[in-house]
Scaffold this motif. Structure first.
Motif, mmCIF file in Angstrom:
data_model
loop_
_atom_site.group_PDB
_atom_site.id
_atom_site.type_symbol
_atom_site.label_atom_id
_atom_site.label_comp_id
_atom_site.label_asym_id
_atom_site.label_seq_id
_atom_site.Cartn_x
_atom_site.Cartn_y
_atom_site.Cartn_z
ATOM 1 N N ASP A 240 40.317 48.700 69.309
ATOM 2 C CA ASP A 240 41.724 48.324 69.450
ATOM 3 C C ASP A 240 42.630 49.542 69.357
ATOM 4 O O ASP A 240 43.585 49.677 70.115
ATOM 5 C CB ASP A 240 42.096 47.302 68.375
ATOM 6 N N LYS A 241 42.327 50.422 68.408
ATOM 7 C CA LYS A 241 43.118 51.643 68.292
ATOM 8 C C LYS A 241 42.399 52.651 67.415
ATOM 9 O O LYS A 241 41.582 52.309 66.563
ATOM 10 C CB LYS A 241 44.495 51.361 67.696
ATOM 11 N N ILE A 242 42.701 53.918 67.659
ATOM 12 C CA ILE A 242 42.277 54.990 66.782
ATOM 13 C C ILE A 242 43.451 55.962 66.729
ATOM 14 O O ILE A 242 43.953 56.377 67.768
ATOM 15 C CB ILE A 242 40.979 55.659 67.268
ATOM 16 N N THR A 249 52.795 60.801 50.521
ATOM 17 C CA THR A 249 52.713 61.252 49.130
ATOM 18 C C THR A 249 51.643 62.319 48.893
ATOM 19 O O THR A 249 51.457 62.776 47.763
ATOM 20 C CB THR A 249 52.428 60.059 48.207
ATOM 21 N N THR A 250 50.911 62.724 49.926
ATOM 22 C CA THR A 250 49.878 63.736 49.783
ATOM 23 C C THR A 250 49.876 64.660 50.992
ATOM 24 O O THR A 250 50.437 64.339 52.042
ATOM 25 C CB THR A 250 48.480 63.090 49.668
ATOM 26 N N PHE A 251 49.273 65.849 50.817
ATOM 27 C CA PHE A 251 49.090 66.753 51.944
ATOM 28 C C PHE A 251 47.678 66.548 52.483
ATOM 29 O O PHE A 251 46.724 67.202 52.066
ATOM 30 C CB PHE A 251 49.287 68.209 51.505
ATOM 31 N N ASP A 252 47.551 65.604 53.363
ATOM 32 C CA ASP A 252 46.252 65.353 53.967
ATOM 33 C C ASP A 252 46.421 64.753 55.354
ATOM 34 O O ASP A 252 47.518 64.352 55.741
ATOM 35 C CB ASP A 252 45.380 64.451 53.083
ATOM 36 N N THR A 253 45.351 64.754 56.074
ATOM 37 C CA THR A 253 45.310 64.176 57.412
ATOM 38 C C THR A 253 44.365 62.992 57.390
ATOM 39 O O THR A 253 43.250 63.100 56.869
ATOM 40 C CB THR A 253 44.810 65.203 58.441
ATOM 41 N N ALA A 254 44.809 61.877 57.908
ATOM 42 C CA ALA A 254 43.999 60.663 57.900
ATOM 43 C C ALA A 254 43.795 60.164 59.328
ATOM 44 O O ALA A 254 44.656 60.329 60.199
ATOM 45 C CB ALA A 254 44.653 59.573 57.064
ATOM 46 N N ILE A 255 42.616 59.590 59.542
ATOM 47 C CA ILE A 255 42.295 58.949 60.818
ATOM 48 C C ILE A 255 41.880 57.514 60.523
ATOM 49 O O ILE A 255 41.118 57.268 59.591
ATOM 50 C CB ILE A 255 41.132 59.675 61.537
ATOM 51 N N ARG A 256 42.371 56.594 61.289
ATOM 52 C CA ARG A 256 41.975 55.199 61.105
ATOM 53 C C ARG A 256 41.729 54.552 62.462
ATOM 54 O O ARG A 256 42.313 54.928 63.478
ATOM 55 C CB ARG A 256 43.046 54.434 60.333
#
Length: 280
Positions: A240-242, A249-256
């Motif tokens: 459906d999506k990526i 609130t944080t210094f990070d990179t997220a993938i969902r």
């Protein structure tokens, strides 16, 4: 690596490539209706027609025309699974700039495993239940022949038959007769080019596949072995999506990513299962 380097098409391809690479049951079903998915909760109506009657012809006689009977089965897209992974920006920059691509591939493997378990759970909708058997090296070939007989008696074509077994069952096959399975170290593909994963050989008209995802007892000594053809189960899935996100609130990179799918036994007669118990 920041979000400016994120290319959704490339990451989706990496995820999907790994997903399809690791599907076993997912490569043994038909995907005839996959293009009809519109989202979670949608359904696909599968039309079926009854048998055609064959009549005897007499010269100059009036023909009798048959109005075909039709029925519909519904394939529901009722499974929605997601992954959400994150890497701290410091770790990503200093330690392993390829962490997120690697984790995305891992997500593809995990999703494939989840989808395969779902398909394997459809054993209960099989048209034939073969008498439960305690399987040993001495009778494992008899059990395989029982699957062949069950499909023959259900008038299931012999082309494209598959049998999915657990690792211990595969070992019994080798113990029964060295060389009984025509092993081929190269990848097997269907006529349409779809890779068949887990393939270990052929026997008694079946392509044999090994999978850890068959339904089994908690002791892992009882497995619900399944056999059939690709016509038995219809499966449809859709990424459906990526997408990437930067959390506030944080210094990070997220993938969902969100995966939608559903499966249904549409031809029960083309599917059989047997409760097999491992014995010495």
């Amino acid at each position: 690596m920041g979000l400016e380097n994120f290319t959704p098409e490339l990451w989706a391809k990496s995820y999907l490539d790994n997903l399809y690479k690791n599907l076993v049951f997912g490569s043994l079903v038909n995907r005839d209706y996959e293009g009809d998915i519109s989202g979670f909760g949608s359904s696909v109506r599968i039309s079926e027609y009854g048998d055609v009657t064959i009549n005897s012809y007499t010269k100059a006689s009036t023909l009798s025309y048959q109005a075909p009977n039709s029925a519909q089965k519904i394939l529901y897209i009722d499974q929605a699974k997601y992954f959400a992974i994150t890497v701290d920006d410091i770790d990503n920059a200093q330690n392993n700039p390829k962490a997120l691509p690697g984790l995305t591939k891992k997500a593809g493997y995990a999703m494939a495993d989840t989808m395969d378990q779902f398909i394997a759970s459809l054993y209960a909708s099989a048209g034939t239940t073969i008498t439960a058997a305690s399987v040993s090296a001495g009778n494992v070939l008899v059990n395989v022949s029982d699957f062949a007989l069950a499909l023959d008696e259900a008038n299931v074509g012999r082309e494209g038959r598959w049998l999915v077994v657990p690792p211990w069952y595969h070992q019994k096959l080798w113990q029964a007769a060295t060389g009984a399975i025509a092993y081929n170290a190269t990848s097997k593909v269907f006529d349409d080019g779809l890779l068949r994963n887990g393939y270990v050989g052929t026997l008694n008209g079946f392509d044999i596949f090994v999978s850890m995802n068959l339904y089994e007892s908690t002791a892992k000594s009882v497995s619900y072995v399944m056999g059939g053809t690709r016509e038995a189960i219809s499966f449809a899935s859709q990424l459906d999506k990526i997408e990437p996100i930067k959390r506030e609130t944080t210094f990070d990179t997220a993938i969902r990513g969100l995966q939608l799918y559903g499966a249904k036994v549409v031809q029960p007669g083309a599917l059989a299962y047997c409760v097999c118990t491992k014995t010495a």
